[in-house]
Design a protein around this motif. Structure first.
Motif, PDB file in Angstrom:
ATOM      1  N   THR A 176       1.331 -14.542  -5.788  1.00 26.94           N
ATOM      2  CA  THR A 176       0.334 -14.210  -5.165  1.00 26.94           C
ATOM      3  C   THR A 176      -1.124 -14.232  -5.998  1.00 26.94           C
ATOM      4  OG1 THR A 176       1.578 -12.560  -3.844  1.00 26.94           O
ATOM      5  CG2 THR A 176      -0.978 -12.384  -3.578  1.00 26.94           C
ATOM      6  N   ASN A 177      -1.989 -15.317  -5.418  1.00 26.42           N
ATOM      7  CA  ASN A 177      -3.260 -15.416  -6.075  1.00 26.42           C
ATOM      8  C   ASN A 177      -4.019 -14.121  -6.107  1.00 26.42           C
ATOM      9  OD1 ASN A 177      -5.622 -16.254  -7.141  1.00 26.42           O
ATOM     10  ND2 ASN A 177      -5.610 -17.971  -6.001  1.00 26.42           N
ATOM     11  N   PRO A 178      -4.401 -13.309  -6.953  1.00 24.41           N
ATOM     12  CA  PRO A 178      -5.201 -12.219  -7.015  1.00 24.41           C
ATOM     13  C   PRO A 178      -6.510 -12.404  -6.506  1.00 24.41           C
ATOM     14  CG  PRO A 178      -4.764 -12.598  -9.217  1.00 24.41           C
ATOM     15  CD  PRO A 178      -3.886 -13.640  -8.324  1.00 24.41           C
ATOM     16  N   HIS A 179      -7.216 -13.970  -7.010  1.00 24.39           N
ATOM     17  CA  HIS A 179      -8.303 -14.059  -6.752  1.00 24.39           C
ATOM     18  C   HIS A 179      -8.913 -14.446  -5.309  1.00 24.39           C
ATOM     19  CE1 HIS A 179      -8.732 -14.368 -10.945  1.00 24.39           C
ATOM     20  NE2 HIS A 179      -7.714 -15.339 -11.122  1.00 24.39           N
ATOM     21  N   ASN A 180      -7.702 -14.780  -4.462  1.00 26.51           N
ATOM     22  CA  ASN A 180      -7.586 -15.038  -3.041  1.00 26.51           C
ATOM     23  C   ASN A 180      -6.368 -14.520  -2.332  1.00 26.51           C
ATOM     24  OD1 ASN A 180      -8.176 -16.496  -0.505  1.00 26.51           O
ATOM     25  ND2 ASN A 180      -8.228 -18.553  -1.457  1.00 26.51           N
ATOM     26  N   PRO A 181      -5.834 -13.547  -2.106  1.00 25.19           N
ATOM     27  CA  PRO A 181      -4.730 -13.050  -1.895  1.00 25.19           C
ATOM     28  C   PRO A 181      -4.266 -13.467  -0.216  1.00 25.19           C
ATOM     29  CG  PRO A 181      -6.027 -11.077  -2.116  1.00 25.19           C
ATOM     30  CD  PRO A 181      -6.831 -12.395  -2.687  1.00 25.19           C
ATOM     31  N   LYS A 182      -5.275 -13.655   0.576  1.00 21.93           N
ATOM     32  CA  LYS A 182      -4.939 -13.874   1.803  1.00 21.93           C
ATOM     33  C   LYS A 182      -4.666 -15.420   2.096  1.00 21.93           C
ATOM     34  CE  LYS A 182      -7.473 -10.324   4.037  1.00 21.93           C
ATOM     35  NZ  LYS A 182      -8.961 -10.019   3.753  1.00 21.93           N
ATOM     36  N   GLU A 183      -4.981 -16.404   1.424  1.00 20.76           N
ATOM     37  CA  GLU A 183      -4.675 -17.695   1.513  1.00 20.76           C
ATOM     38  C   GLU A 183      -3.553 -18.128   0.599  1.00 20.76           C
ATOM     39  OE1 GLU A 183      -6.944 -21.898   1.943  1.00 20.76           O
ATOM     40  OE2 GLU A 183      -8.045 -20.366   1.128  1.00 20.76           O
ATOM     41  N   LYS A 184      -2.398 -18.748   1.411  1.00 18.63           N
ATOM     42  CA  LYS A 184      -1.503 -19.151   0.340  1.00 18.63           C
ATOM     43  C   LYS A 184      -1.520 -20.449  -0.006  1.00 18.63           C
ATOM     44  CE  LYS A 184       3.883 -19.147   0.926  1.00 18.63           C
ATOM     45  NZ  LYS A 184       3.830 -18.993  -0.273  1.00 18.63           N
ATOM     46  N   PRO A 185      -1.502 -20.871  -1.350  1.00 23.68           N
ATOM     47  CA  PRO A 185      -1.481 -21.936  -2.159  1.00 23.68           C
ATOM     48  C   PRO A 185      -0.559 -23.107  -1.451  1.00 23.68           C
ATOM     49  CG  PRO A 185      -1.617 -20.462  -3.620  1.00 23.68           C
ATOM     50  CD  PRO A 185      -1.155 -19.793  -2.482  1.00 23.68           C
ATOM     51  N   ARG A 186      -0.878 -24.503  -1.245  1.00 25.63           N
ATOM     52  CA  ARG A 186      -0.083 -25.317  -1.271  1.00 25.63           C
ATOM     53  C   ARG A 186       0.927 -25.654  -2.224  1.00 25.63           C
ATOM     54  NH1 ARG A 186       1.576 -28.042   2.754  1.00 25.63           N
ATOM     55  NH2 ARG A 186       1.992 -30.268   2.643  1.00 25.63           N
ATOM     56  N   ALA A 187       0.349 -25.458  -3.375  1.00 23.79           N
ATOM     57  CA  ALA A 187       1.258 -25.531  -4.588  1.00 23.79           C
ATOM     58  C   ALA A 187       0.630 -24.890  -5.815  1.00 23.79           C
ATOM     59  CB  ALA A 187       1.173 -27.250  -4.918  1.00 23.79           C
ATOM     60  N   ILE A 188       1.559 -24.383  -6.666  1.00 21.66           N
ATOM     61  CA  ILE A 188       1.000 -23.744  -7.795  1.00 21.66           C
ATOM     62  C   ILE A 188       1.401 -24.442  -8.995  1.00 21.66           C
ATOM     63  CG2 ILE A 188       1.377 -21.452  -8.986  1.00 21.66           C
ATOM     64  CD1 ILE A 188       1.415 -20.066  -6.474  1.00 21.66           C
ATOM     65  N   VAL A 189       0.849 -24.702 -10.140  1.00 22.48           N
ATOM     66  CA  VAL A 189       1.306 -25.283 -11.513  1.00 22.48           C
ATOM     67  C   VAL A 189       1.469 -23.930 -12.273  1.00 22.48           C
ATOM     68  CG1 VAL A 189       0.344 -26.405 -13.584  1.00 22.48           C
ATOM     69  CG2 VAL A 189      -0.157 -27.202 -10.963  1.00 22.48           C
ATOM     70  N   GLN A 190       2.606 -23.828 -12.815  1.00 25.30           N
ATOM     71  CA  GLN A 190       2.770 -22.816 -13.985  1.00 25.30           C
ATOM     72  C   GLN A 190       2.850 -23.426 -15.384  1.00 25.30           C
ATOM     73  OE1 GLN A 190       6.507 -20.758 -12.417  1.00 25.30           O
ATOM     74  NE2 GLN A 190       5.090 -19.212 -12.101  1.00 25.30           N
ATOM     75  N   LEU A 191       2.434 -22.223 -16.123  1.00 28.12           N
ATOM     76  CA  LEU A 191       2.194 -22.600 -17.827  1.00 28.12           C
ATOM     77  C   LEU A 191       3.101 -21.618 -18.308  1.00 28.12           C
ATOM     78  CD1 LEU A 191      -0.833 -23.444 -16.371  1.00 28.12           C
ATOM     79  CD2 LEU A 191      -0.850 -24.270 -18.658  1.00 28.12           C
ATOM     80  N   ARG A 192       3.951 -21.973 -19.207  1.00 31.19           N
ATOM     81  CA  ARG A 192       5.041 -20.906 -19.976  1.00 31.19           C
ATOM     82  C   ARG A 192       4.481 -20.805 -21.441  1.00 31.19           C
ATOM     83  NH1 ARG A 192       9.401 -23.778 -20.089  1.00 31.19           N
ATOM     84  NH2 ARG A 192      10.199 -23.541 -18.079  1.00 31.19           N
ATOM     85  N   GLN A 193       4.565 -19.665 -21.931  1.00 31.47           N
ATOM     86  CA  GLN A 193       4.259 -19.432 -23.195  1.00 31.47           C
ATOM     87  C   GLN A 193       5.246 -20.178 -24.164  1.00 31.47           C
ATOM     88  OE1 GLN A 193       3.952 -15.216 -24.337  1.00 31.47           O
ATOM     89  NE2 GLN A 193       4.073 -15.580 -26.268  1.00 31.47           N
TER      90      GLN A 193
END
Ligand code: FAD
Length: 445
Positions: free
Chosen positions: A255-272
């Motif tokens: 869930t995007n805390p900067h825009n919790p109402k709108e669901k993103p179409r895709a999310i890029v993840q970065l891992r430590q």
């Protein structure tokens, strides 16, 4: 004194041989060229540069590779001495006349009274009677030796290709758009950095990936397998516009805390990517896009507009060990400590880094031959940071070759935030006296 055997007279093996011989230890240096060539080398010279003639930036104050040049010069590196003697104009970079350079390294080694060159392939693990062997056979290690190493270390421990996803400095990510969270809040709930993409951004991104300029495989790399889980991101995008958002960019469990109402179409993840938490890799983003295209396309990702890359992505023929799992802090194979590894096969990347690892291995082996132990270079030096990365600092489950960069250095512990060039200078200023102190301890040992 029994000689140390070194297999491979490339950047790493040549430097290791020099360091040992200068410490009074006899060396037998085995090189398979010209009896058996590789796909990239063209001569029988030591330390042949297989591609570019550049040792990259020579700026020791603002660049981590420039800093490692400086440390190597202080430690009497033959590779740096010959590079300096054969440099050609290249602005702030150190570039060399490749023939003059390799000729000079070859002459220095062949004329050293303690170094004997033996031409021929070593086609299996060295016998234990050799007592001390350094394997420095590089990214194009011959098949027979690679198979023997693989048998000794396990299937998963020796890779034949790198499939590199870009690595970003955490510092350069915009957390007004990105956020920390693990999918479904697993683990401690915030292991990943996430960058959201909405409809328009996603479509633009897919187009850019498909259109972006790609690098071609060289003829002898054409059998590079696209194994599952390592497909280049642009190949996935070509298979269908939805493939990525059902694959590495799926937007579920977050869930995007900067825009919790709108669901993103895709999310890029970065891992430590390192224990220090300064570097993050873009999950699933291995790619054959050209470097310029990568920077352009990946900076369209929300949160990464100003991203600085510690390493860009790529897929190449490359033989390298899972060093964080297999090697101890002195670059000895844990299961057979008479064998040490040096150079690109340890998972460092680049001419300079390979030679730097050769230098350290030469020093460690010379000390061991004399019945002494020497400390490893401090973590806050370029050599120490690189060594730490390949022998334990990197995550062994995602380990891929790496150039030296300031992201590998421990934090500066500053009272106020310092960015950009000023920050780089602080890393260098801290490193140089620590390196000198280490070197004088080692020289006195
Ligand atoms: P090498 O310099 O390759 O030396 C290994 C030596 O071992 C070779 O001389 C080989 O003949 C010998 N050998 C192998 N197997 C055996 C055996 N069984 N018995 C005896 N001898 C053996 N880095 C850069 O910084 N800039 C670049 O532009 C660059 N371009 C590259 C292009 C290609 C195609 C490749 C494959 C790599 C490139 N690299 C580049 C990465 C890397 O830094 C260099 O390959 C570098 O030479 C690695 O140093 P090394 O000493 O580990 O291996």
């Amino acid at each position: 004194v029994k000689p140390v055997h070194i297999i491979g007279a490339g950047l790493a093996g040549s430097e290791a041989a020099w360091q040992l011989a200068e410490a009074g230890v006899p060396v037998i240096l085995h090189e398979m060229r010209p009896t058996r060539p590789t796909d990239a080398h063209h001569t029988d010279k030591c330390a042949e540069l297989v591609c570019s003639n550049s040792f990259r930036s020579d700026d020791k104050e603002y660049n981590a590779v420039g800093l490692i040049h400086d440390e190597m010069r202080r430690a009497g590196s033959i590779i740096m001495r010959c590079a300096d003697q054969h440099k050609v104009p290249a602005g702030g970079a150190l570039a060399v006349d490749r023939e003059g350079f390799s000729e000079a390294v070859t002459n220095a080694l062949e004329n050293h009274p303690l170094i004997t060159m033996e031409r021929g392939e070593i086609d299996g693990l060295p016998p234990e009677e050799w007592e001390h062997t350094i394997i420095a056979t590089g990214p194009l290690t011959s098949g027979a030796l690679a198979d023997a190493i693989r048998k000794a270390t396990g299937e998963e421990s020796l890779a034949f290709f790198d499939a590199i996803a870009p690595i970003v400095y955490k510092d350069s990510i915009d957390f007004d758009k990105a956020w920390f969270q693990s999918r479904y809040d697993k683990g401690d709930g915030k292991d990943y950095i996430n960058c959201p993409m909405y409809e328009e951004e996603y479509n633009r991104f897919i187009d850019a990936l498909i259109e972006g300029e790609k690098t071609e495989f060289k003829d002898w790399e054409k059998d590079t397998p696209y194994f599952d889980g390592c497909l280049p991101i642009e190949v996935m995008a070509e298979r269908g516009r939805e493939t990525l958002r059902h694959g590495p960019m799926k937007p579920v469990g977050l869930t995007n805390p900067h825009n919790p109402k709108e669901k993103p179409r895709a999310i890029v993840q970065l891992r430590q990517d390192n224990a220090l938490g300064t570097l993050y890799n873009m999950v699933g983003f291995q790619t054959k896009l050209k470097y310029g295209a990568q920077v352009e396309v990946f900076r369209t990702i929300p949160g990464l507009e100003n991203a600085e890359f510690a390493r860009l992505g790529g897929i190449h023929r490359n033989t390298f060990l899972n060093s964080p799992r297999l090697l101890d802090g002195n670059l000895r194979l844990k299961s057979r400590p008479d064998l040490r590894f040096a150079g690109q096969i340890t998972g460092c990347e680049g001419y300079v880094e390979s030679a730097a690892v050769g230098l350290m291995v030469g020093r460690f082996t010379a000390a061991e031959k004399a019945g002494k132990t020497i400390p490893t270079p401090p973590l806050a030096t370029a050599m120490g940071a690189l060594l730490n990365h390949i022998t334990g600092g990197a995550d062994e489950s995602t380990f891929q070759p790496m150039n030296v960069n300031f992201g590998l250095f421990p934090d500066l512990d500053l009272k106020k935030r310092v960015k950009g060039r000023d920050r780089k200078k602080l890393y260098s200023d801290r490193a140089i006296p620590l390196f000198d102190e280490w070197l004088s301890t080692v020289n006195a040992a």
